[in-house]
Design a protein around this motif. Structure first.
Motif, PDB file in Angstrom:
ATOM      1  N   SER A 218       2.266   1.547  -3.283  1.00 22.26           N
ATOM      2  CA  SER A 218       1.136   2.167  -4.437  1.00 22.26           C
ATOM      3  C   SER A 218       0.720   3.522  -4.271  1.00 22.26           C
ATOM      4  CB  SER A 218      -0.052   1.281  -4.442  1.00 22.26           C
ATOM      5  OG  SER A 218      -0.610   1.461  -3.273  1.00 22.26           O
ATOM      6  N   ARG A 219       0.731   4.097  -2.994  1.00 24.53           N
ATOM      7  CA  ARG A 219       0.576   5.317  -2.808  1.00 24.53           C
ATOM      8  C   ARG A 219       1.617   6.219  -3.209  1.00 24.53           C
ATOM      9  NH1 ARG A 219      -1.169   4.665   2.552  1.00 24.53           N
ATOM     10  NH2 ARG A 219       0.652   5.664   3.535  1.00 24.53           N
TER      11      ARG A 219
ATOM     12  N   GLU B  29       0.797  -1.200   0.016  1.00 22.28           N
ATOM     13  CA  GLU B  29      -0.019   0.011   0.117  1.00 22.28           C
ATOM     14  C   GLU B  29       0.872   1.308   0.023  1.00 22.28           C
ATOM     15  OE1 GLU B  29      -2.676  -0.364   3.430  1.00 22.28           O
ATOM     16  OE2 GLU B  29      -3.847  -1.729   2.353  1.00 22.28           O
TER      17      GLU B  29
ATOM     18  N   GLU C 131       2.028  10.808  -9.417  1.00 29.96           N
ATOM     19  CA  GLU C 131       1.098  10.809 -10.805  1.00 29.96           C
ATOM     20  C   GLU C 131       0.244  11.975 -10.176  1.00 29.96           C
ATOM     21  OE1 GLU C 131      -1.139   7.400 -11.360  1.00 29.96           O
ATOM     22  OE2 GLU C 131       0.874   6.396 -12.003  1.00 29.96           O
ATOM     23  N   GLU C 132      -0.124  12.118  -8.901  1.00 33.74           N
ATOM     24  CA  GLU C 132      -0.823  13.441  -8.602  1.00 33.74           C
ATOM     25  C   GLU C 132      -0.236  14.611  -8.621  1.00 33.74           C
ATOM     26  OE1 GLU C 132      -3.927  14.780  -4.886  1.00 33.74           O
ATOM     27  OE2 GLU C 132      -2.979  12.839  -4.943  1.00 33.74           O
TER      28      GLU C 132
ATOM     29  N   ASP D 217      -2.820  14.394   0.838  1.00 35.22           N
ATOM     30  CA  ASP D 217      -2.953  12.950   0.994  1.00 35.22           C
ATOM     31  C   ASP D 217      -3.096  12.721   2.453  1.00 35.22           C
ATOM     32  OD1 ASP D 217      -2.960  10.275   0.029  1.00 35.22           O
ATOM     33  OD2 ASP D 217      -0.826  10.179   1.285  1.00 35.22           O
TER      34      ASP D 217
ATOM     35  N   GLU E 243       3.496   5.767  -5.730  1.00 38.79           N
ATOM     36  CA  GLU E 243       3.346   6.162  -7.410  1.00 38.79           C
ATOM     37  C   GLU E 243       1.974   7.116  -7.618  1.00 38.79           C
ATOM     38  OE1 GLU E 243       4.696   5.039 -10.204  1.00 38.79           O
ATOM     39  OE2 GLU E 243       6.209   4.438  -8.759  1.00 38.79           O
ATOM     40  N   GLU E 244       0.791   6.877  -6.693  1.00 35.17           N
ATOM     41  CA  GLU E 244      -0.230   7.752  -6.680  1.00 35.17           C
ATOM     42  C   GLU E 244       0.274   9.232  -6.446  1.00 35.17           C
ATOM     43  OE1 GLU E 244      -3.078   6.126  -4.176  1.00 35.17           O
ATOM     44  OE2 GLU E 244      -3.421   4.357  -5.283  1.00 35.17           O
TER      45      GLU E 244
ATOM     46  N   ARG F 268       0.035  15.810 -12.192  1.00 32.91           N
ATOM     47  CA  ARG F 268      -1.309  16.379 -12.738  1.00 32.91           C
ATOM     48  C   ARG F 268      -1.478  17.686 -12.003  1.00 32.91           C
ATOM     49  NH1 ARG F 268      -2.948  11.094 -11.511  1.00 32.91           N
ATOM     50  NH2 ARG F 268      -3.891  11.684  -9.566  1.00 32.91           N
TER      51      ARG F 268
END
Length: 125
Positions: A15-16, A12, A22-23, A117, A18-19, A26
């Motif tokens: 993966s966070r 987790e 990406e965020e 986050d 990577e998120e 953006r």
């Protein structure tokens, strides 16, 4: 040879990460686009940081040379204080101004994303 085991928590966390990357990308694209500054990001690029940095620095250099007020408005939008820029310059006097400012913009955008986050995660507990 044994494969490393990953706990659910480790997966987790990864993966966070990577998120968050990406965020952040953006967020940079969004903030720059508000000033008609195009940032493109091909999702399959392994050198996402270098790719992003190069595009951003090109815009920063152009604004610095030709549209300083637009640059100041962008920095205001990103919530980057002049005192932060001054502080970075003092800490790293050997780094040319354009890459230093570009790096500082990326750091600030990442901080915004991490803060959002954190509060999202806090609200889910």
């Amino acid at each position: 040879m044994m494969l490393p085991s990953f706990s659910k928590e480790e997966l987790e966390k990864a993966s966070r990460r990577e998120e968050l990357i990406e965020e952040t990308i953006r967020q940079i694209i969004k903030d720059f686009s508000e000033f008609d500054l195009d940032i493109r990001f091909p999702g399959s690029d392994d050198d996402y940081y270098g790719h992003l940095f190069q595009q951003m620095q090109k815009h920063v250099t152009h604004l610095l040379l030709h549209h300083r007020e637009k640059l100041f408005n962008l920095l205001y939008r990103i919530d980057l204080e002049v005192s932060d820029v001054d502080s970075y310059q003092k800490q790293m006097p050997e780094v040319p101004f354009e890459p230093l400012l570009t790096e500082l913009i990326i750091h600030r955008e990442l901080k915004k994303v991490i803060t959002r986050d954190f509060f999202r995660q806090s609200g889910n507990q």
